[in-house]
Design a protein around this motif. Sequence first.
Motif, PDB file in Angstrom:
ATOM      1  N   GLY A 160      23.347  41.562  51.240  1.00 30.71           N
ATOM      2  CA  GLY A 160      22.943  41.795  52.621  1.00 30.71           C
ATOM      3  C   GLY A 160      23.699  41.000  53.664  1.00 30.71           C
ATOM      4  O   GLY A 160      23.465  41.163  54.856  1.00 30.71           O
ATOM      5  N   VAL A 161      24.621  40.149  53.248  1.00 27.94           N
ATOM      6  CA  VAL A 161      25.393  39.316  54.172  1.00 27.94           C
ATOM      7  C   VAL A 161      26.823  39.859  54.250  1.00 27.94           C
ATOM      8  O   VAL A 161      27.447  40.097  53.208  1.00 27.94           O
ATOM      9  N   PRO A 162      27.379  40.050  55.458  1.00 32.17           N
ATOM     10  CA  PRO A 162      28.755  40.532  55.563  1.00 32.17           C
ATOM     11  C   PRO A 162      29.728  39.612  54.819  1.00 32.17           C
ATOM     12  O   PRO A 162      29.634  38.385  54.905  1.00 32.17           O
ATOM     13  N   SER A 163      30.636  40.223  54.080  1.00 35.70           N
ATOM     14  CA  SER A 163      31.618  39.478  53.296  1.00 35.70           C
ATOM     15  C   SER A 163      32.971  40.168  53.385  1.00 35.70           C
ATOM     16  O   SER A 163      33.060  41.379  53.579  1.00 35.70           O
ATOM     17  N   ASP A 164      34.013  39.374  53.225  1.00 35.68           N
ATOM     18  CA  ASP A 164      35.369  39.911  53.209  1.00 35.68           C
ATOM     19  C   ASP A 164      35.642  40.618  51.880  1.00 35.68           C
ATOM     20  O   ASP A 164      35.074  40.257  50.842  1.00 35.68           O
ATOM     21  N   VAL A 165      36.527  41.592  51.919  1.00 28.86           N
ATOM     22  CA  VAL A 165      37.023  42.265  50.722  1.00 28.86           C
ATOM     23  C   VAL A 165      38.468  41.836  50.521  1.00 28.86           C
ATOM     24  O   VAL A 165      39.274  41.903  51.454  1.00 28.86           O
ATOM     25  N   VAL A 166      38.785  41.382  49.324  1.00 28.86           N
ATOM     26  CA  VAL A 166      40.136  40.963  48.980  1.00 28.86           C
ATOM     27  C   VAL A 166      40.836  42.132  48.297  1.00 28.86           C
ATOM     28  O   VAL A 166      40.335  42.677  47.317  1.00 28.86           O
ATOM     29  N   ILE A 167      41.988  42.521  48.841  1.00 22.57           N
ATOM     30  CA  ILE A 167      42.809  43.581  48.257  1.00 22.57           C
ATOM     31  C   ILE A 167      43.902  42.908  47.428  1.00 22.57           C
ATOM     32  O   ILE A 167      44.617  42.027  47.917  1.00 22.57           O
ATOM     33  N   MET A 168      44.030  43.340  46.169  1.00 23.26           N
ATOM     34  CA  MET A 168      45.034  42.761  45.282  1.00 23.26           C
ATOM     35  C   MET A 168      45.916  43.872  44.743  1.00 23.26           C
ATOM     36  O   MET A 168      45.446  44.987  44.483  1.00 23.26           O
ATOM     37  N   GLY A 169      47.206  43.571  44.579  1.00 23.52           N
ATOM     38  CA  GLY A 169      48.145  44.549  44.064  1.00 23.52           C
ATOM     39  C   GLY A 169      48.992  43.982  42.948  1.00 23.52           C
ATOM     40  O   GLY A 169      49.224  42.771  42.860  1.00 23.52           O
ATOM     41  N   LEU A 170      49.455  44.874  42.095  1.00 23.73           N
ATOM     42  CA  LEU A 170      50.300  44.517  40.962  1.00 23.73           C
ATOM     43  C   LEU A 170      51.439  45.520  40.884  1.00 23.73           C
ATOM     44  O   LEU A 170      51.202  46.725  40.794  1.00 23.73           O
ATOM     45  N   LEU A 171      52.666  45.032  40.916  1.00 24.19           N
ATOM     46  CA  LEU A 171      53.834  45.875  40.710  1.00 24.19           C
ATOM     47  C   LEU A 171      54.219  45.840  39.243  1.00 24.19           C
ATOM     48  O   LEU A 171      53.951  44.851  38.538  1.00 24.19           O
TER      49      LEU A 171
END
Length: 188
Positions: A160-171
Amino acid sequence: MQGQRVTLKPFTREAYRQRYDWQTDPDVSYYAHGQKYAVTAPVDAFMNGYERCLAEDPSRSGLFAVYGDGDELIGEVDYREMDLVTRSAVIGVTLGKKEIWGKGYGTDAVRTLCIFLFERFALERIQLDTWAENTRAIRSYEKVGFQIEGTLRKATLVNGVPSDVVIMGLLRDELKVRRNKSSYGRTD
């Protein structure tokens, strides 16, 4: 598909039924989605998803059961948003068996799925995301070679608390592979 510690297999009806139990477990849903909630659909309605899963086009998406030691069902991995033109996909992982959390099974499941996708579909890039406070998952993904590419500020709710989303990538050339078994990553 055989990894170091896990084997990825197509879902059976029985395994898909176990998936329902994981989806209704508040702790599993918390780490999978950032929310302690339980699926409210009756099991029969949930099981209708099994037929849809079988009908999906494998060049767009796929779902695999993750088996650990002694051929025990421990979780699931999936890929979606497959784009064969840009050679990219998005993946996810959920370990439903809480007793094995933190023991490297999730890392191996993600690595095994990435090897499969890079080899089978000649992908160049794989992406995933998680909520920022899910540090155990972030460390696990980094062991495979994923790098943090960005943050979506307050893009999800965690309890219920706003949180950041972490975007991760792999080449493809960033994949960290341990080759102790000659069959690692093979799908035959």
